[in-house]
Write an enzyme that holds these catalytic residues in place. Structure first.
Site, PDB file in Angstrom:
ATOM      1  N   THR A 214      35.847  25.522  44.133  1.00  0.00           N
ATOM      2  CA  THR A 214      37.260  25.707  44.467  1.00  0.00           C
ATOM      3  C   THR A 214      37.729  24.728  45.538  1.00  0.00           C
ATOM      4  OG1 THR A 214      37.039  28.050  43.951  1.00  0.00           O
ATOM      5  CG2 THR A 214      38.965  27.396  45.227  1.00  0.00           C
TER       6      THR A 214
ATOM      7  N   SER B  30      40.871  28.058  39.286  1.00  0.00           N
ATOM      8  CA  SER B  30      40.341  28.297  37.949  1.00  0.00           C
ATOM      9  C   SER B  30      40.344  27.038  37.086  1.00  0.00           C
ATOM     10  CB  SER B  30      41.158  29.398  37.259  1.00  0.00           C
ATOM     11  OG  SER B  30      41.056  30.624  37.965  1.00  0.00           O
TER      12      SER B  30
ATOM     13  N   GLU C 159      27.112  34.706  35.930  1.00  0.00           N
ATOM     14  CA  GLU C 159      27.835  34.968  37.177  1.00  0.00           C
ATOM     15  C   GLU C 159      28.796  36.138  37.004  1.00  0.00           C
ATOM     16  OE1 GLU C 159      31.112  32.859  40.176  1.00  0.00           O
ATOM     17  OE2 GLU C 159      30.048  31.648  38.690  1.00  0.00           O
TER      18      GLU C 159
ATOM     19  N   HIS D 248      40.531  61.380  49.806  1.00  0.00           N
ATOM     20  CA  HIS D 248      40.054  61.601  51.178  1.00  0.00           C
ATOM     21  C   HIS D 248      41.208  61.888  52.139  1.00  0.00           C
ATOM     22  CE1 HIS D 248      36.161  59.988  49.871  1.00  0.00           C
ATOM     23  NE2 HIS D 248      35.667  60.298  51.062  1.00  0.00           N
TER      24      HIS D 248
END
Length: 381
Positions: free
Chosen positions: A127, A133, A244, A340
């Site tokens: 990157t 991308s 990956e 929560h």
């Protein structure tokens, strides 16, 4: 449903990993979050118990085992304790295929023993500030001059960027050749002209060192080119991306399972209006929905792991696993935090840390939108 992915040797390895993490990581991770980095000594101690480089040939110190289930065990155990600072999965799951599969004998002898021992930490620099991308949009260049490449450019968002000793840099060796003009060069710590910028301040994953890297006329030996020839970098990257992305999916499901389990326990003990909040229909319905989706995701990911081991995991299947599980992870963590109540917003509760750490999952390794594009193109429209 019964999970039948692992065999006895994986169960025993899990015990070893769990003991290591309890001893070497759990007591210290909060401090590493404040420091913004994990000490290199932890890598070396992990290397001592065989946590790195399972597929590295035995003559270079590895186990010589091609079985992603061992990688899966480490990811699951690391995520179980929320130790997002450890860059082990990048080293094991992302970088190993480059250093094992694309190196010649000389490169293997130089790099693989340190890879296995944890003395050489790895990273990949793809990157750039203006290219994410779209790898063909990178501007980093490597011009050959005799026995060296002269490397110039800048990379950003590099995991293990501060600690790394070996950085696989994606660079253009022929800017006019498009995808066929990209090559992978290994830049080593200490090379003149190679510098690191700031350790980037992120929303979450605070203990994981993520840095900017700069290359100013770095003379990289031609002997540090990965693969047999120039111009194959783009295709080498594409070939390794499914593993990956599967690693990220394994991480996503592990986090979702852990957060869901602790939330179910919380809902059973937390009282409101004279009864546990788990007794309310809304709570049960939310948990039922999440539990169903997480279990379905688990079985799909397990099947992908077996497909990878068999050499059959496609880019499309990996993309499906990556986008679906990471979107599910953010959904599960968000809804569990809601259950929560106010305590979910307090950092002393693990769900709060999981919430901030999870957000990047749908971004790195290829965004959800890119994953859907990969799948959509497979339809042949």
């Amino acid at each position: 449903m019964q999970r039948d992915l692992f065999e006895e040797e994986h169960v025993l390895f899990r015990e070893t990993v769990r003991e290591f993490l309890a001893r070497e990581v759990v007591p210290h991770h909060d401090r590493w979050e404040k420091d913004g980095i994990v000490p290199r000594e932890v890598w070396k101690r992990a290397g001592e118990i065989g946590m790195f480089g399972f597929g590295v040939p035995e003559e270079y110190g590895g186990a010589g085992i091609t079985d992603f289930r061992y990688n899966t065990v480490i990811v699951e155990e690391v995520m179980r304790i929320g130790a997002t600072g450890l860059g082990f999965s990048l080293h094991n799951d992302v970088m190993a295929p480059y250093f094992v599969g694309l190196t010649d004998d000389g490169q293997k002898a130089r790099w693989l023993p340190g890879f296995v021992s944890g003395e050489l930490i790895t990273a990949v620099a793809m990157t750039e500030p203006g290219a994410g991308s779209d790898l063909q949009g990178i501007r980093t260049t490597a011009v050959r001059e005799g026995d060296h490449y002269v490397l110039n450019g800048q990379k950003t968002f590099i995991t293990n960027g501060v600690n790394s000793d070996l950085v696989v840099v994606v660079a253009k060796t022929d800017p006019e050749a498009g995808a066929r003009g990209i090559s992978l060069l290994v830049v080593e710590r200490g090379m003149e002209g190679f510098s690191r910028g700031r350790n980037l301040e992120k929303i979450g994953m605070h203990a994981q060192d993520t840095a900017e890297l700069f290359f100013d006329n770095v003379r990289v030996p031609v002997a540090n080119l990965l693969g047999a020839q120039e111009g194959q970098g783009f295709f080498q990257l594409m070939a390794n991306l499914p593993q990956e992305r599967l690693s990220i999916a394994v991480m996503a499901v592990a986090v979702a399972e852990t957060v869901l389990r602790t939330t179910i326990e919380y809902c059973g003990s937390r009282k409101a209006f004279g009864r546990s909040i788990g007794a309310f229909q809304n709570t049960r319905f939310v948990l039922a929905e999440l539990d169903t989706e997480v279990e379905i995701a688990r079985h799909y990911v397990d099947k992908c792991i077996l497909a990878l081991n068999a050499g059959e995991l496609s880019a499309v299947d990996a993309a499906k696993a990556k986008w679906w599980t990471t979107e599910l992870q953010t959904k599960v963590v968000d809804r569990c935090l809601q259950l929560h109540g106010g305590y979910g917003y307090m950092m002393e509760y693990p769900v709060a840390k999981a919430w901030i750490d999870s957000r990047v999952q749908t971004i790195y390794g290829g965004t959800t939108e890119i994953m859907k594009e990969i799948i959509g193109r497979s339809f042949g429209f």
